[in-house]
Design an enzyme around this catalytic site. Structure first.
Site, PDB file in Angstrom:
ATOM      1  N   CYS A  36       0.814  -1.216   0.000  1.00  0.00           N
ATOM      2  CA  CYS A  36       0.000   0.000   0.000  1.00  0.00           C
ATOM      3  C   CYS A  36       0.846   1.264   0.000  1.00  0.00           C
ATOM      4  O   CYS A  36       0.715   2.122  -0.859  1.00  0.00           O
ATOM      5  CB  CYS A  36      -0.936   0.010   1.204  1.00  0.00           C
ATOM      6  SG  CYS A  36      -2.217  -1.214   1.054  1.00  0.00           S
ATOM      7  N   HIS A  37       1.708   1.387   0.988  1.00  0.00           N
ATOM      8  CA  HIS A  37       2.467   2.626   1.085  1.00  0.00           C
ATOM      9  C   HIS A  37       3.955   2.362   1.257  1.00  0.00           C
ATOM     10  O   HIS A  37       4.699   3.206   1.737  1.00  0.00           O
ATOM     11  CB  HIS A  37       1.921   3.508   2.204  1.00  0.00           C
ATOM     12  CG  HIS A  37       0.448   3.718   2.106  1.00  0.00           C
ATOM     13  ND1 HIS A  37      -0.448   2.962   2.809  1.00  0.00           N
ATOM     14  CD2 HIS A  37      -0.286   4.544   1.334  1.00  0.00           C
ATOM     15  CE1 HIS A  37      -1.680   3.335   2.479  1.00  0.00           C
ATOM     16  NE2 HIS A  37      -1.604   4.273   1.600  1.00  0.00           N
ATOM     17  N   GLY A  38       4.391   1.137   0.920  1.00  0.00           N
ATOM     18  CA  GLY A  38       5.815   0.853   0.810  1.00  0.00           C
ATOM     19  C   GLY A  38       6.574   0.665   2.110  1.00  0.00           C
ATOM     20  O   GLY A  38       7.766   0.970   2.170  1.00  0.00           O
ATOM     21  N   PRO A  59       6.653   4.342   5.845  1.00  0.00           N
ATOM     22  CA  PRO A  59       5.878   5.170   6.777  1.00  0.00           C
ATOM     23  C   PRO A  59       5.368   4.464   8.038  1.00  0.00           C
ATOM     24  O   PRO A  59       4.916   5.134   8.953  1.00  0.00           O
ATOM     25  CB  PRO A  59       4.703   5.635   5.912  1.00  0.00           C
ATOM     26  CG  PRO A  59       4.538   4.586   4.872  1.00  0.00           C
ATOM     27  CD  PRO A  59       5.913   4.016   4.619  1.00  0.00           C
ATOM     28  N   TYR A 102      -4.777  12.013  -1.284  1.00  0.00           N
ATOM     29  CA  TYR A 102      -3.992  10.788  -1.070  1.00  0.00           C
ATOM     30  C   TYR A 102      -2.502  11.082  -1.286  1.00  0.00           C
ATOM     31  O   TYR A 102      -1.651  10.608  -0.533  1.00  0.00           O
ATOM     32  CB  TYR A 102      -4.480   9.729  -2.055  1.00  0.00           C
ATOM     33  CG  TYR A 102      -4.006   8.331  -1.800  1.00  0.00           C
ATOM     34  CD1 TYR A 102      -4.289   7.689  -0.614  1.00  0.00           C
ATOM     35  CD2 TYR A 102      -3.283   7.637  -2.767  1.00  0.00           C
ATOM     36  CE1 TYR A 102      -3.874   6.394  -0.389  1.00  0.00           C
ATOM     37  CE2 TYR A 102      -2.866   6.335  -2.557  1.00  0.00           C
ATOM     38  CZ  TYR A 102      -3.165   5.714  -1.369  1.00  0.00           C
ATOM     39  OH  TYR A 102      -2.756   4.443  -1.154  1.00  0.00           O
TER      40      TYR A 102
END
Lengths: 187, 421
Positions: free
Chosen positions: A151-153, A166, B295
Site C-alpha cells: 500500500c504505502h511501501g 511510513p 492521497y
C-alpha cells in the site's frame, strides 16, 4: 420580582433551575451512551476466540497464515539465514526499538530473540497487518527479505521489524502458547 | 439583495393558500423574481448542476437500496445481481456510480470558480463555509458508498481510511474500533456504512438549503466581483438564470451520459470486481480519482516532524488540506474579489490549479515511480508545499503587495463599456 435587579441570595427557583439542568445533562448523556456504545464490537466479535494450529507440516522457509479475530496471523518457520539476518541487526538501527510482543514485557527490546517464539528461534508468530494503515504485507519480499506492504511501501525485516517506509511500529506479536511441540494456540 | 417580495397570488385558491402557508411566495422569490447579476458566465450554472446531481444520486440510490443487501456474505453478489438480473439494474447502478464522479467534477468546477472570483470573501464567509461542509459530507458519503459493493478496493479502502484514526495518540485505536465495530473491517462495518450512506445525502440536502438561503441573503458574486448596486445590474432569475442553467444541465447530462453508456467503468477500478478478501491486499491501492490529490498529500509526509510521527503527520496534512479551505475568507487579505483584476493572484491561482491536478496524478502512481527524473514522493512533497503555501503564505501576503487593476463603477457600466468597443 422587584428585587431581581439586585444581586441577591440564590432563590429556591435558581436552585430548582440548576438542579433540573444538571439532571437533564446527566440524563441526556446516559441516554446517548447506548447509542454510542452500540457501535463497539458486539459480544460475538469480542468473544476471545482462540485458534489452535498444528505447525508440524511447516518446513523451514515456509509459512502459513491463519485468521484470528478477523486478522491474518502468519506463522513462519524461518531458515537459518533469516534467523542470522535477524540477529545481526544492531538495535540502534531499528525504527521501533520495542519488541511489541504480547507474550513478553512491554518494555522488552526488539532483539530477534524477543520477537521469535521462546526457545524456538526459528518460529515467528505475528499479526500480518501493517502498522501504518492496516494493509496485509506480502511474504518474502522487500529489500530486507521479510515483508513488504504494497500500500504505502513499508518494509519489514525477517523478524517482522519495521525498517523503512511510513509504518511506525514493528508487526505485533499476538498472545500465543505452545500446547505441544508442534501445536500452537493463539489468543 | 433579497429585496421585498413581488409575488401576488392571482387565483382564489392561491390567495387561500397564501394566507395559510406562503410556500408559493417562497418559491417565487427564490426561483423566479430573485435578482441575479446580469453578467454571470457559464461557471455560475454549476450550482444548478450540483442540485440536479444530488437529486439524481438520491433517486438512483433509493432504487438501488431496494435491491442491495448489506451483509458481507452476499453484498458483492447482490451488486452483481443488480447488474445482471434486476430490470434496468445495470443502468441505475452505472448512473449512481458515475453520478458520484460527475458530482465531484461539478463540485470541483464550482469550488475553483469560487476560488478565482473570490466568492468566499465578505459578506459570503458563511456561504463558503457551508459549501466546505457540504464538500466534506460528500466525501464521507462517496467513501462509504464505495465500500458497499464489498469488492477488494471497497474493503481495503475502508481498512486504510478507518486506520487514519489510529494515528491519533491514545484515543486513536478505541476510535477506530468504535468506527468499524470490530478488530478489522467486517460485516458490522458494512452495515453501518450502508446506514450512514443512506443518511448523509439527506444531511447534504439540509445543508444545501442553508447554502442557498445564505446565498439569497448576500446575493450572488459575479465575474467582476463587485456588488450589484441597482436594478440595472441585475435580471430576474426566471427566465434568465433558469434557461441558462437548463442549457448547461443538458450539456452536462450529455457528458455524464457518455460515461454511463460508453465508458461506465472508466472512472472505477477493476479490482473492485473481485470480492473482498481480508487475506490479500491488492498490489496497488488507489482511492477514487476525486480523492487522489489528498492521497498524494497523505503519502508525501513520510518523515517525522518533531514529536509528530510520519503517520500522524500525513493524516494531519491530509485533513488540514481540506480544513484550510474553511479559513480562506480570512487568509485572503485582498480587498478585490475577482481574479480578473489581480495580475499576480492570477498566476498563483492557475499554478494552484495545475498543482492540484499534478497532485491528483501523483496520487495515482506509486511513491517510488520516477517522474521527470525524480521519485514521485519528492514531487508530492514539493506539490504539497505549494498547496499549503498558496493558502498560508501567498494569499495573505498578496493582499498587501499586489496592486490590483481599477474596478469598474458598476456591472452595468462594465457591460456598456464592453459593448461600446
Amino acid at each position: 420580582m422587584a428585587e431581581s435587579d439586585t444581586p441577591a441570595e440564590p432563590t429556591r427557583r435558581d436552585f430548582l433551575l440548576h438542579a433540573a439542568g444538571a439532571f437533564g445533562v446527566v440524563g441526556v448523556a446516559a441516554a446517548a451512551w447506548p447509542f454510542i456504545d452500540q457501535m463497539n464490537p458486539d459480544a460475538s466479535t469480542r468473544a476471545l476466540a482462540s485458534v489452535e494450529v498444528d505447525i508440524a507440516a511447516v518446513q523451514p522457509g515456509q509459512a502459513i497464515t491463519i485468521m484470528w479475530r478477523g486478522k491474518p496471523v502468519v506463522i513462519r518457520n524461518r531458515t537459518e539465514k533469516e534467523v542470522e539476518e535477524g540477529k545481526t541487526v544492531k538495535l540502534e538501527e531499528l525504527k521501533d526499538p520495542l519488541a511489541r510482543n504480547a507474550n513478553a514485557d512491554a518494555s522488552a527490546d526488539a532483539s530477534d530473540a524477543n520477537r521469535a517464539a521462546a526457545g524456538k528461534e526459528n518460529i515467528l508468530v505475528m499479526t500480518k497487518v501493517c502498522t501504518h494503515l492496516g494493509c496485509i504485507p506480502l511474504d518474502e519480499s522487500g529489500e530486507f527479505g521479510g515483508w513488504f506492504c504494497p500500500c504505502h511501501g513499508s518494509v519489514y525485516d525477517t523478524a517482522g521489524r519495521i525498517r523503512k517506509g511510513p509504518a511506525p511500529e514493528n508487526l505485533p506479536i499476538p498472545p500465543y502458547a505452545f500446547l505441544s511441540d508442534t501445536k500452537i494456540r493463539i489468543g | 439583495m433579497s429585496g421585498h417580495s413581488t409575488y401576488v397570488p392571482k387565483t382564489a385558491i392561491g390567495k387561500w393558500f397564501e394566507a395559510r402557508l406562503p410556500v408559493v411566495r417562497l418559491l417565487h422569490d427564490t426561483a423566479v423574481s430573485y435578482p441575479t447579476p446580469r453578467n454571470l458566465n457559464a461557471l455560475w450554472t454549476f450550482g444548478g448542476i450540483l442540485a440536479m446531481m444530488l437529486v439524481v444520486q438520491i433517486v438512483t440510490g433509493v432504487v438501488l437500496a431496494m435491491h442491495y443487501a448489506a451483509d458481507s456474505r452476499v453484498a458483492f453478489h447482490s451488486v452483481e445481481s443488480i447488474m445482471r438480473d434486476v430490470n434496468w439494474g445495470w443502468l441505475i447502478r452505472y448512473l449512481h456510480a458515475n453520478g458520484a464522479s460527475m458530482f465531484f467534477i461539478a463540485v470541483y468546477v464550482h469550488i475553483f470558480r469560487g476560488l478565482y472570483y473570490g466568492s468566499y470573501k465578505p459578506p459570503r464567509e458563511i456561504l463558503w463555509i457551508l459549501g466546505v461542509i457540504i464538500y466534506l459530507l460528500m466525501m464521507a458519503a462517496a467513501f462509504m458508498g464505495y465500500v458497499l459493493p464489498w469488492g477488494q478496493m471497497s474493503f481495503w479502502g475502508a481498512t486504510v481510511i478507518t486506520n487514519f484514526f489510529t494515528a491519533l495518540p491514545f484515543v486513536g485505536q478505541p476510535i477506530q474500533t468504535l468506527l468499524i465495530g470490530g478488530f478489522s473491517v467486517d460485516n458490522a462495518t458494512l452495515n453501518r456504512f450502508f446506514s450512514l450512506h443512506y443518511l448523509l445525502p439527506f444531511l447534504i440536502a439540509g445543508v444545501v438549503v442553508l447554502h442557498v438561503w445564505a446565498l439569497h441573503v448576500v446575493g450572488q458574486n459575479n465575474p467582476l466581483g463587485i456588488e450589484a448596486k441597482s436594478d440595472k445590474d441585475t435580471v430576474p432569475f426566471t427566465p434568465y438564470a433558469t434557461s441558462k442553467d437548463v442549457l448547461w444541465i443538458v450539456l452536462f447530462m450529455i457528458f455524464y451520459g457518455w460515461f454511463v453508456f460508453y465508458q461506465p467503468n472508466f472512472l472505477g477500478h477493476p479490482d473492485n470486481y473481485i470480492e473482498a478478501n481480508p487475506l490479500s491486499t491488492p498490489a496497488h491501492i488507489v482511492p477514487e480519482w476525486y480523492f487522489l490529490p489528498f492521497y498524494a498529500i497523505l503519502r508525501a509526509i513520510d518523515f517525522n516532524i518533531g514529536p509528530i510521527d510520519s503517520k500522524l503527520g500525513g493524516v494531519l496534512a491530509m485533513f488540514g488540506a481540506i480544513a484550510v479551505l474553511a479559513f480562506l475568507p480570512w487568509l485572503d487579505t485582498s480587498k478585490v474579489r475577482s481574479g480578473r483584476f489581480r495580475p499576480i493572484f492570477k498566476v498563483a491561482f492557475w499554478l494552484f490549479g495545475l498543482n492540484a491536478l499534478f497532485l491528483g496524478f501523483l496520487g495515482s502512481v506509486k511513491t517510488d515511480d520516477i517522474i521527470l527524473g525524480a521519485q514521485a514522493v519528492v514531487w508530492a512533497k514539493l506539490s504539497t508545499f505549494y498547496y499549503f503555501a498558496y493558502f498560508l503564505v501567498i494569499l495573505p501576503v498578496l493582499g498587501y503587495i499586489e496592486k490590483p487593476k481599477p474596478l469598474p463603477i458598476s456591472i452595468n457600466d462594465a457591460i456598456l463599456a464592453k459593448s461600446a468597443h
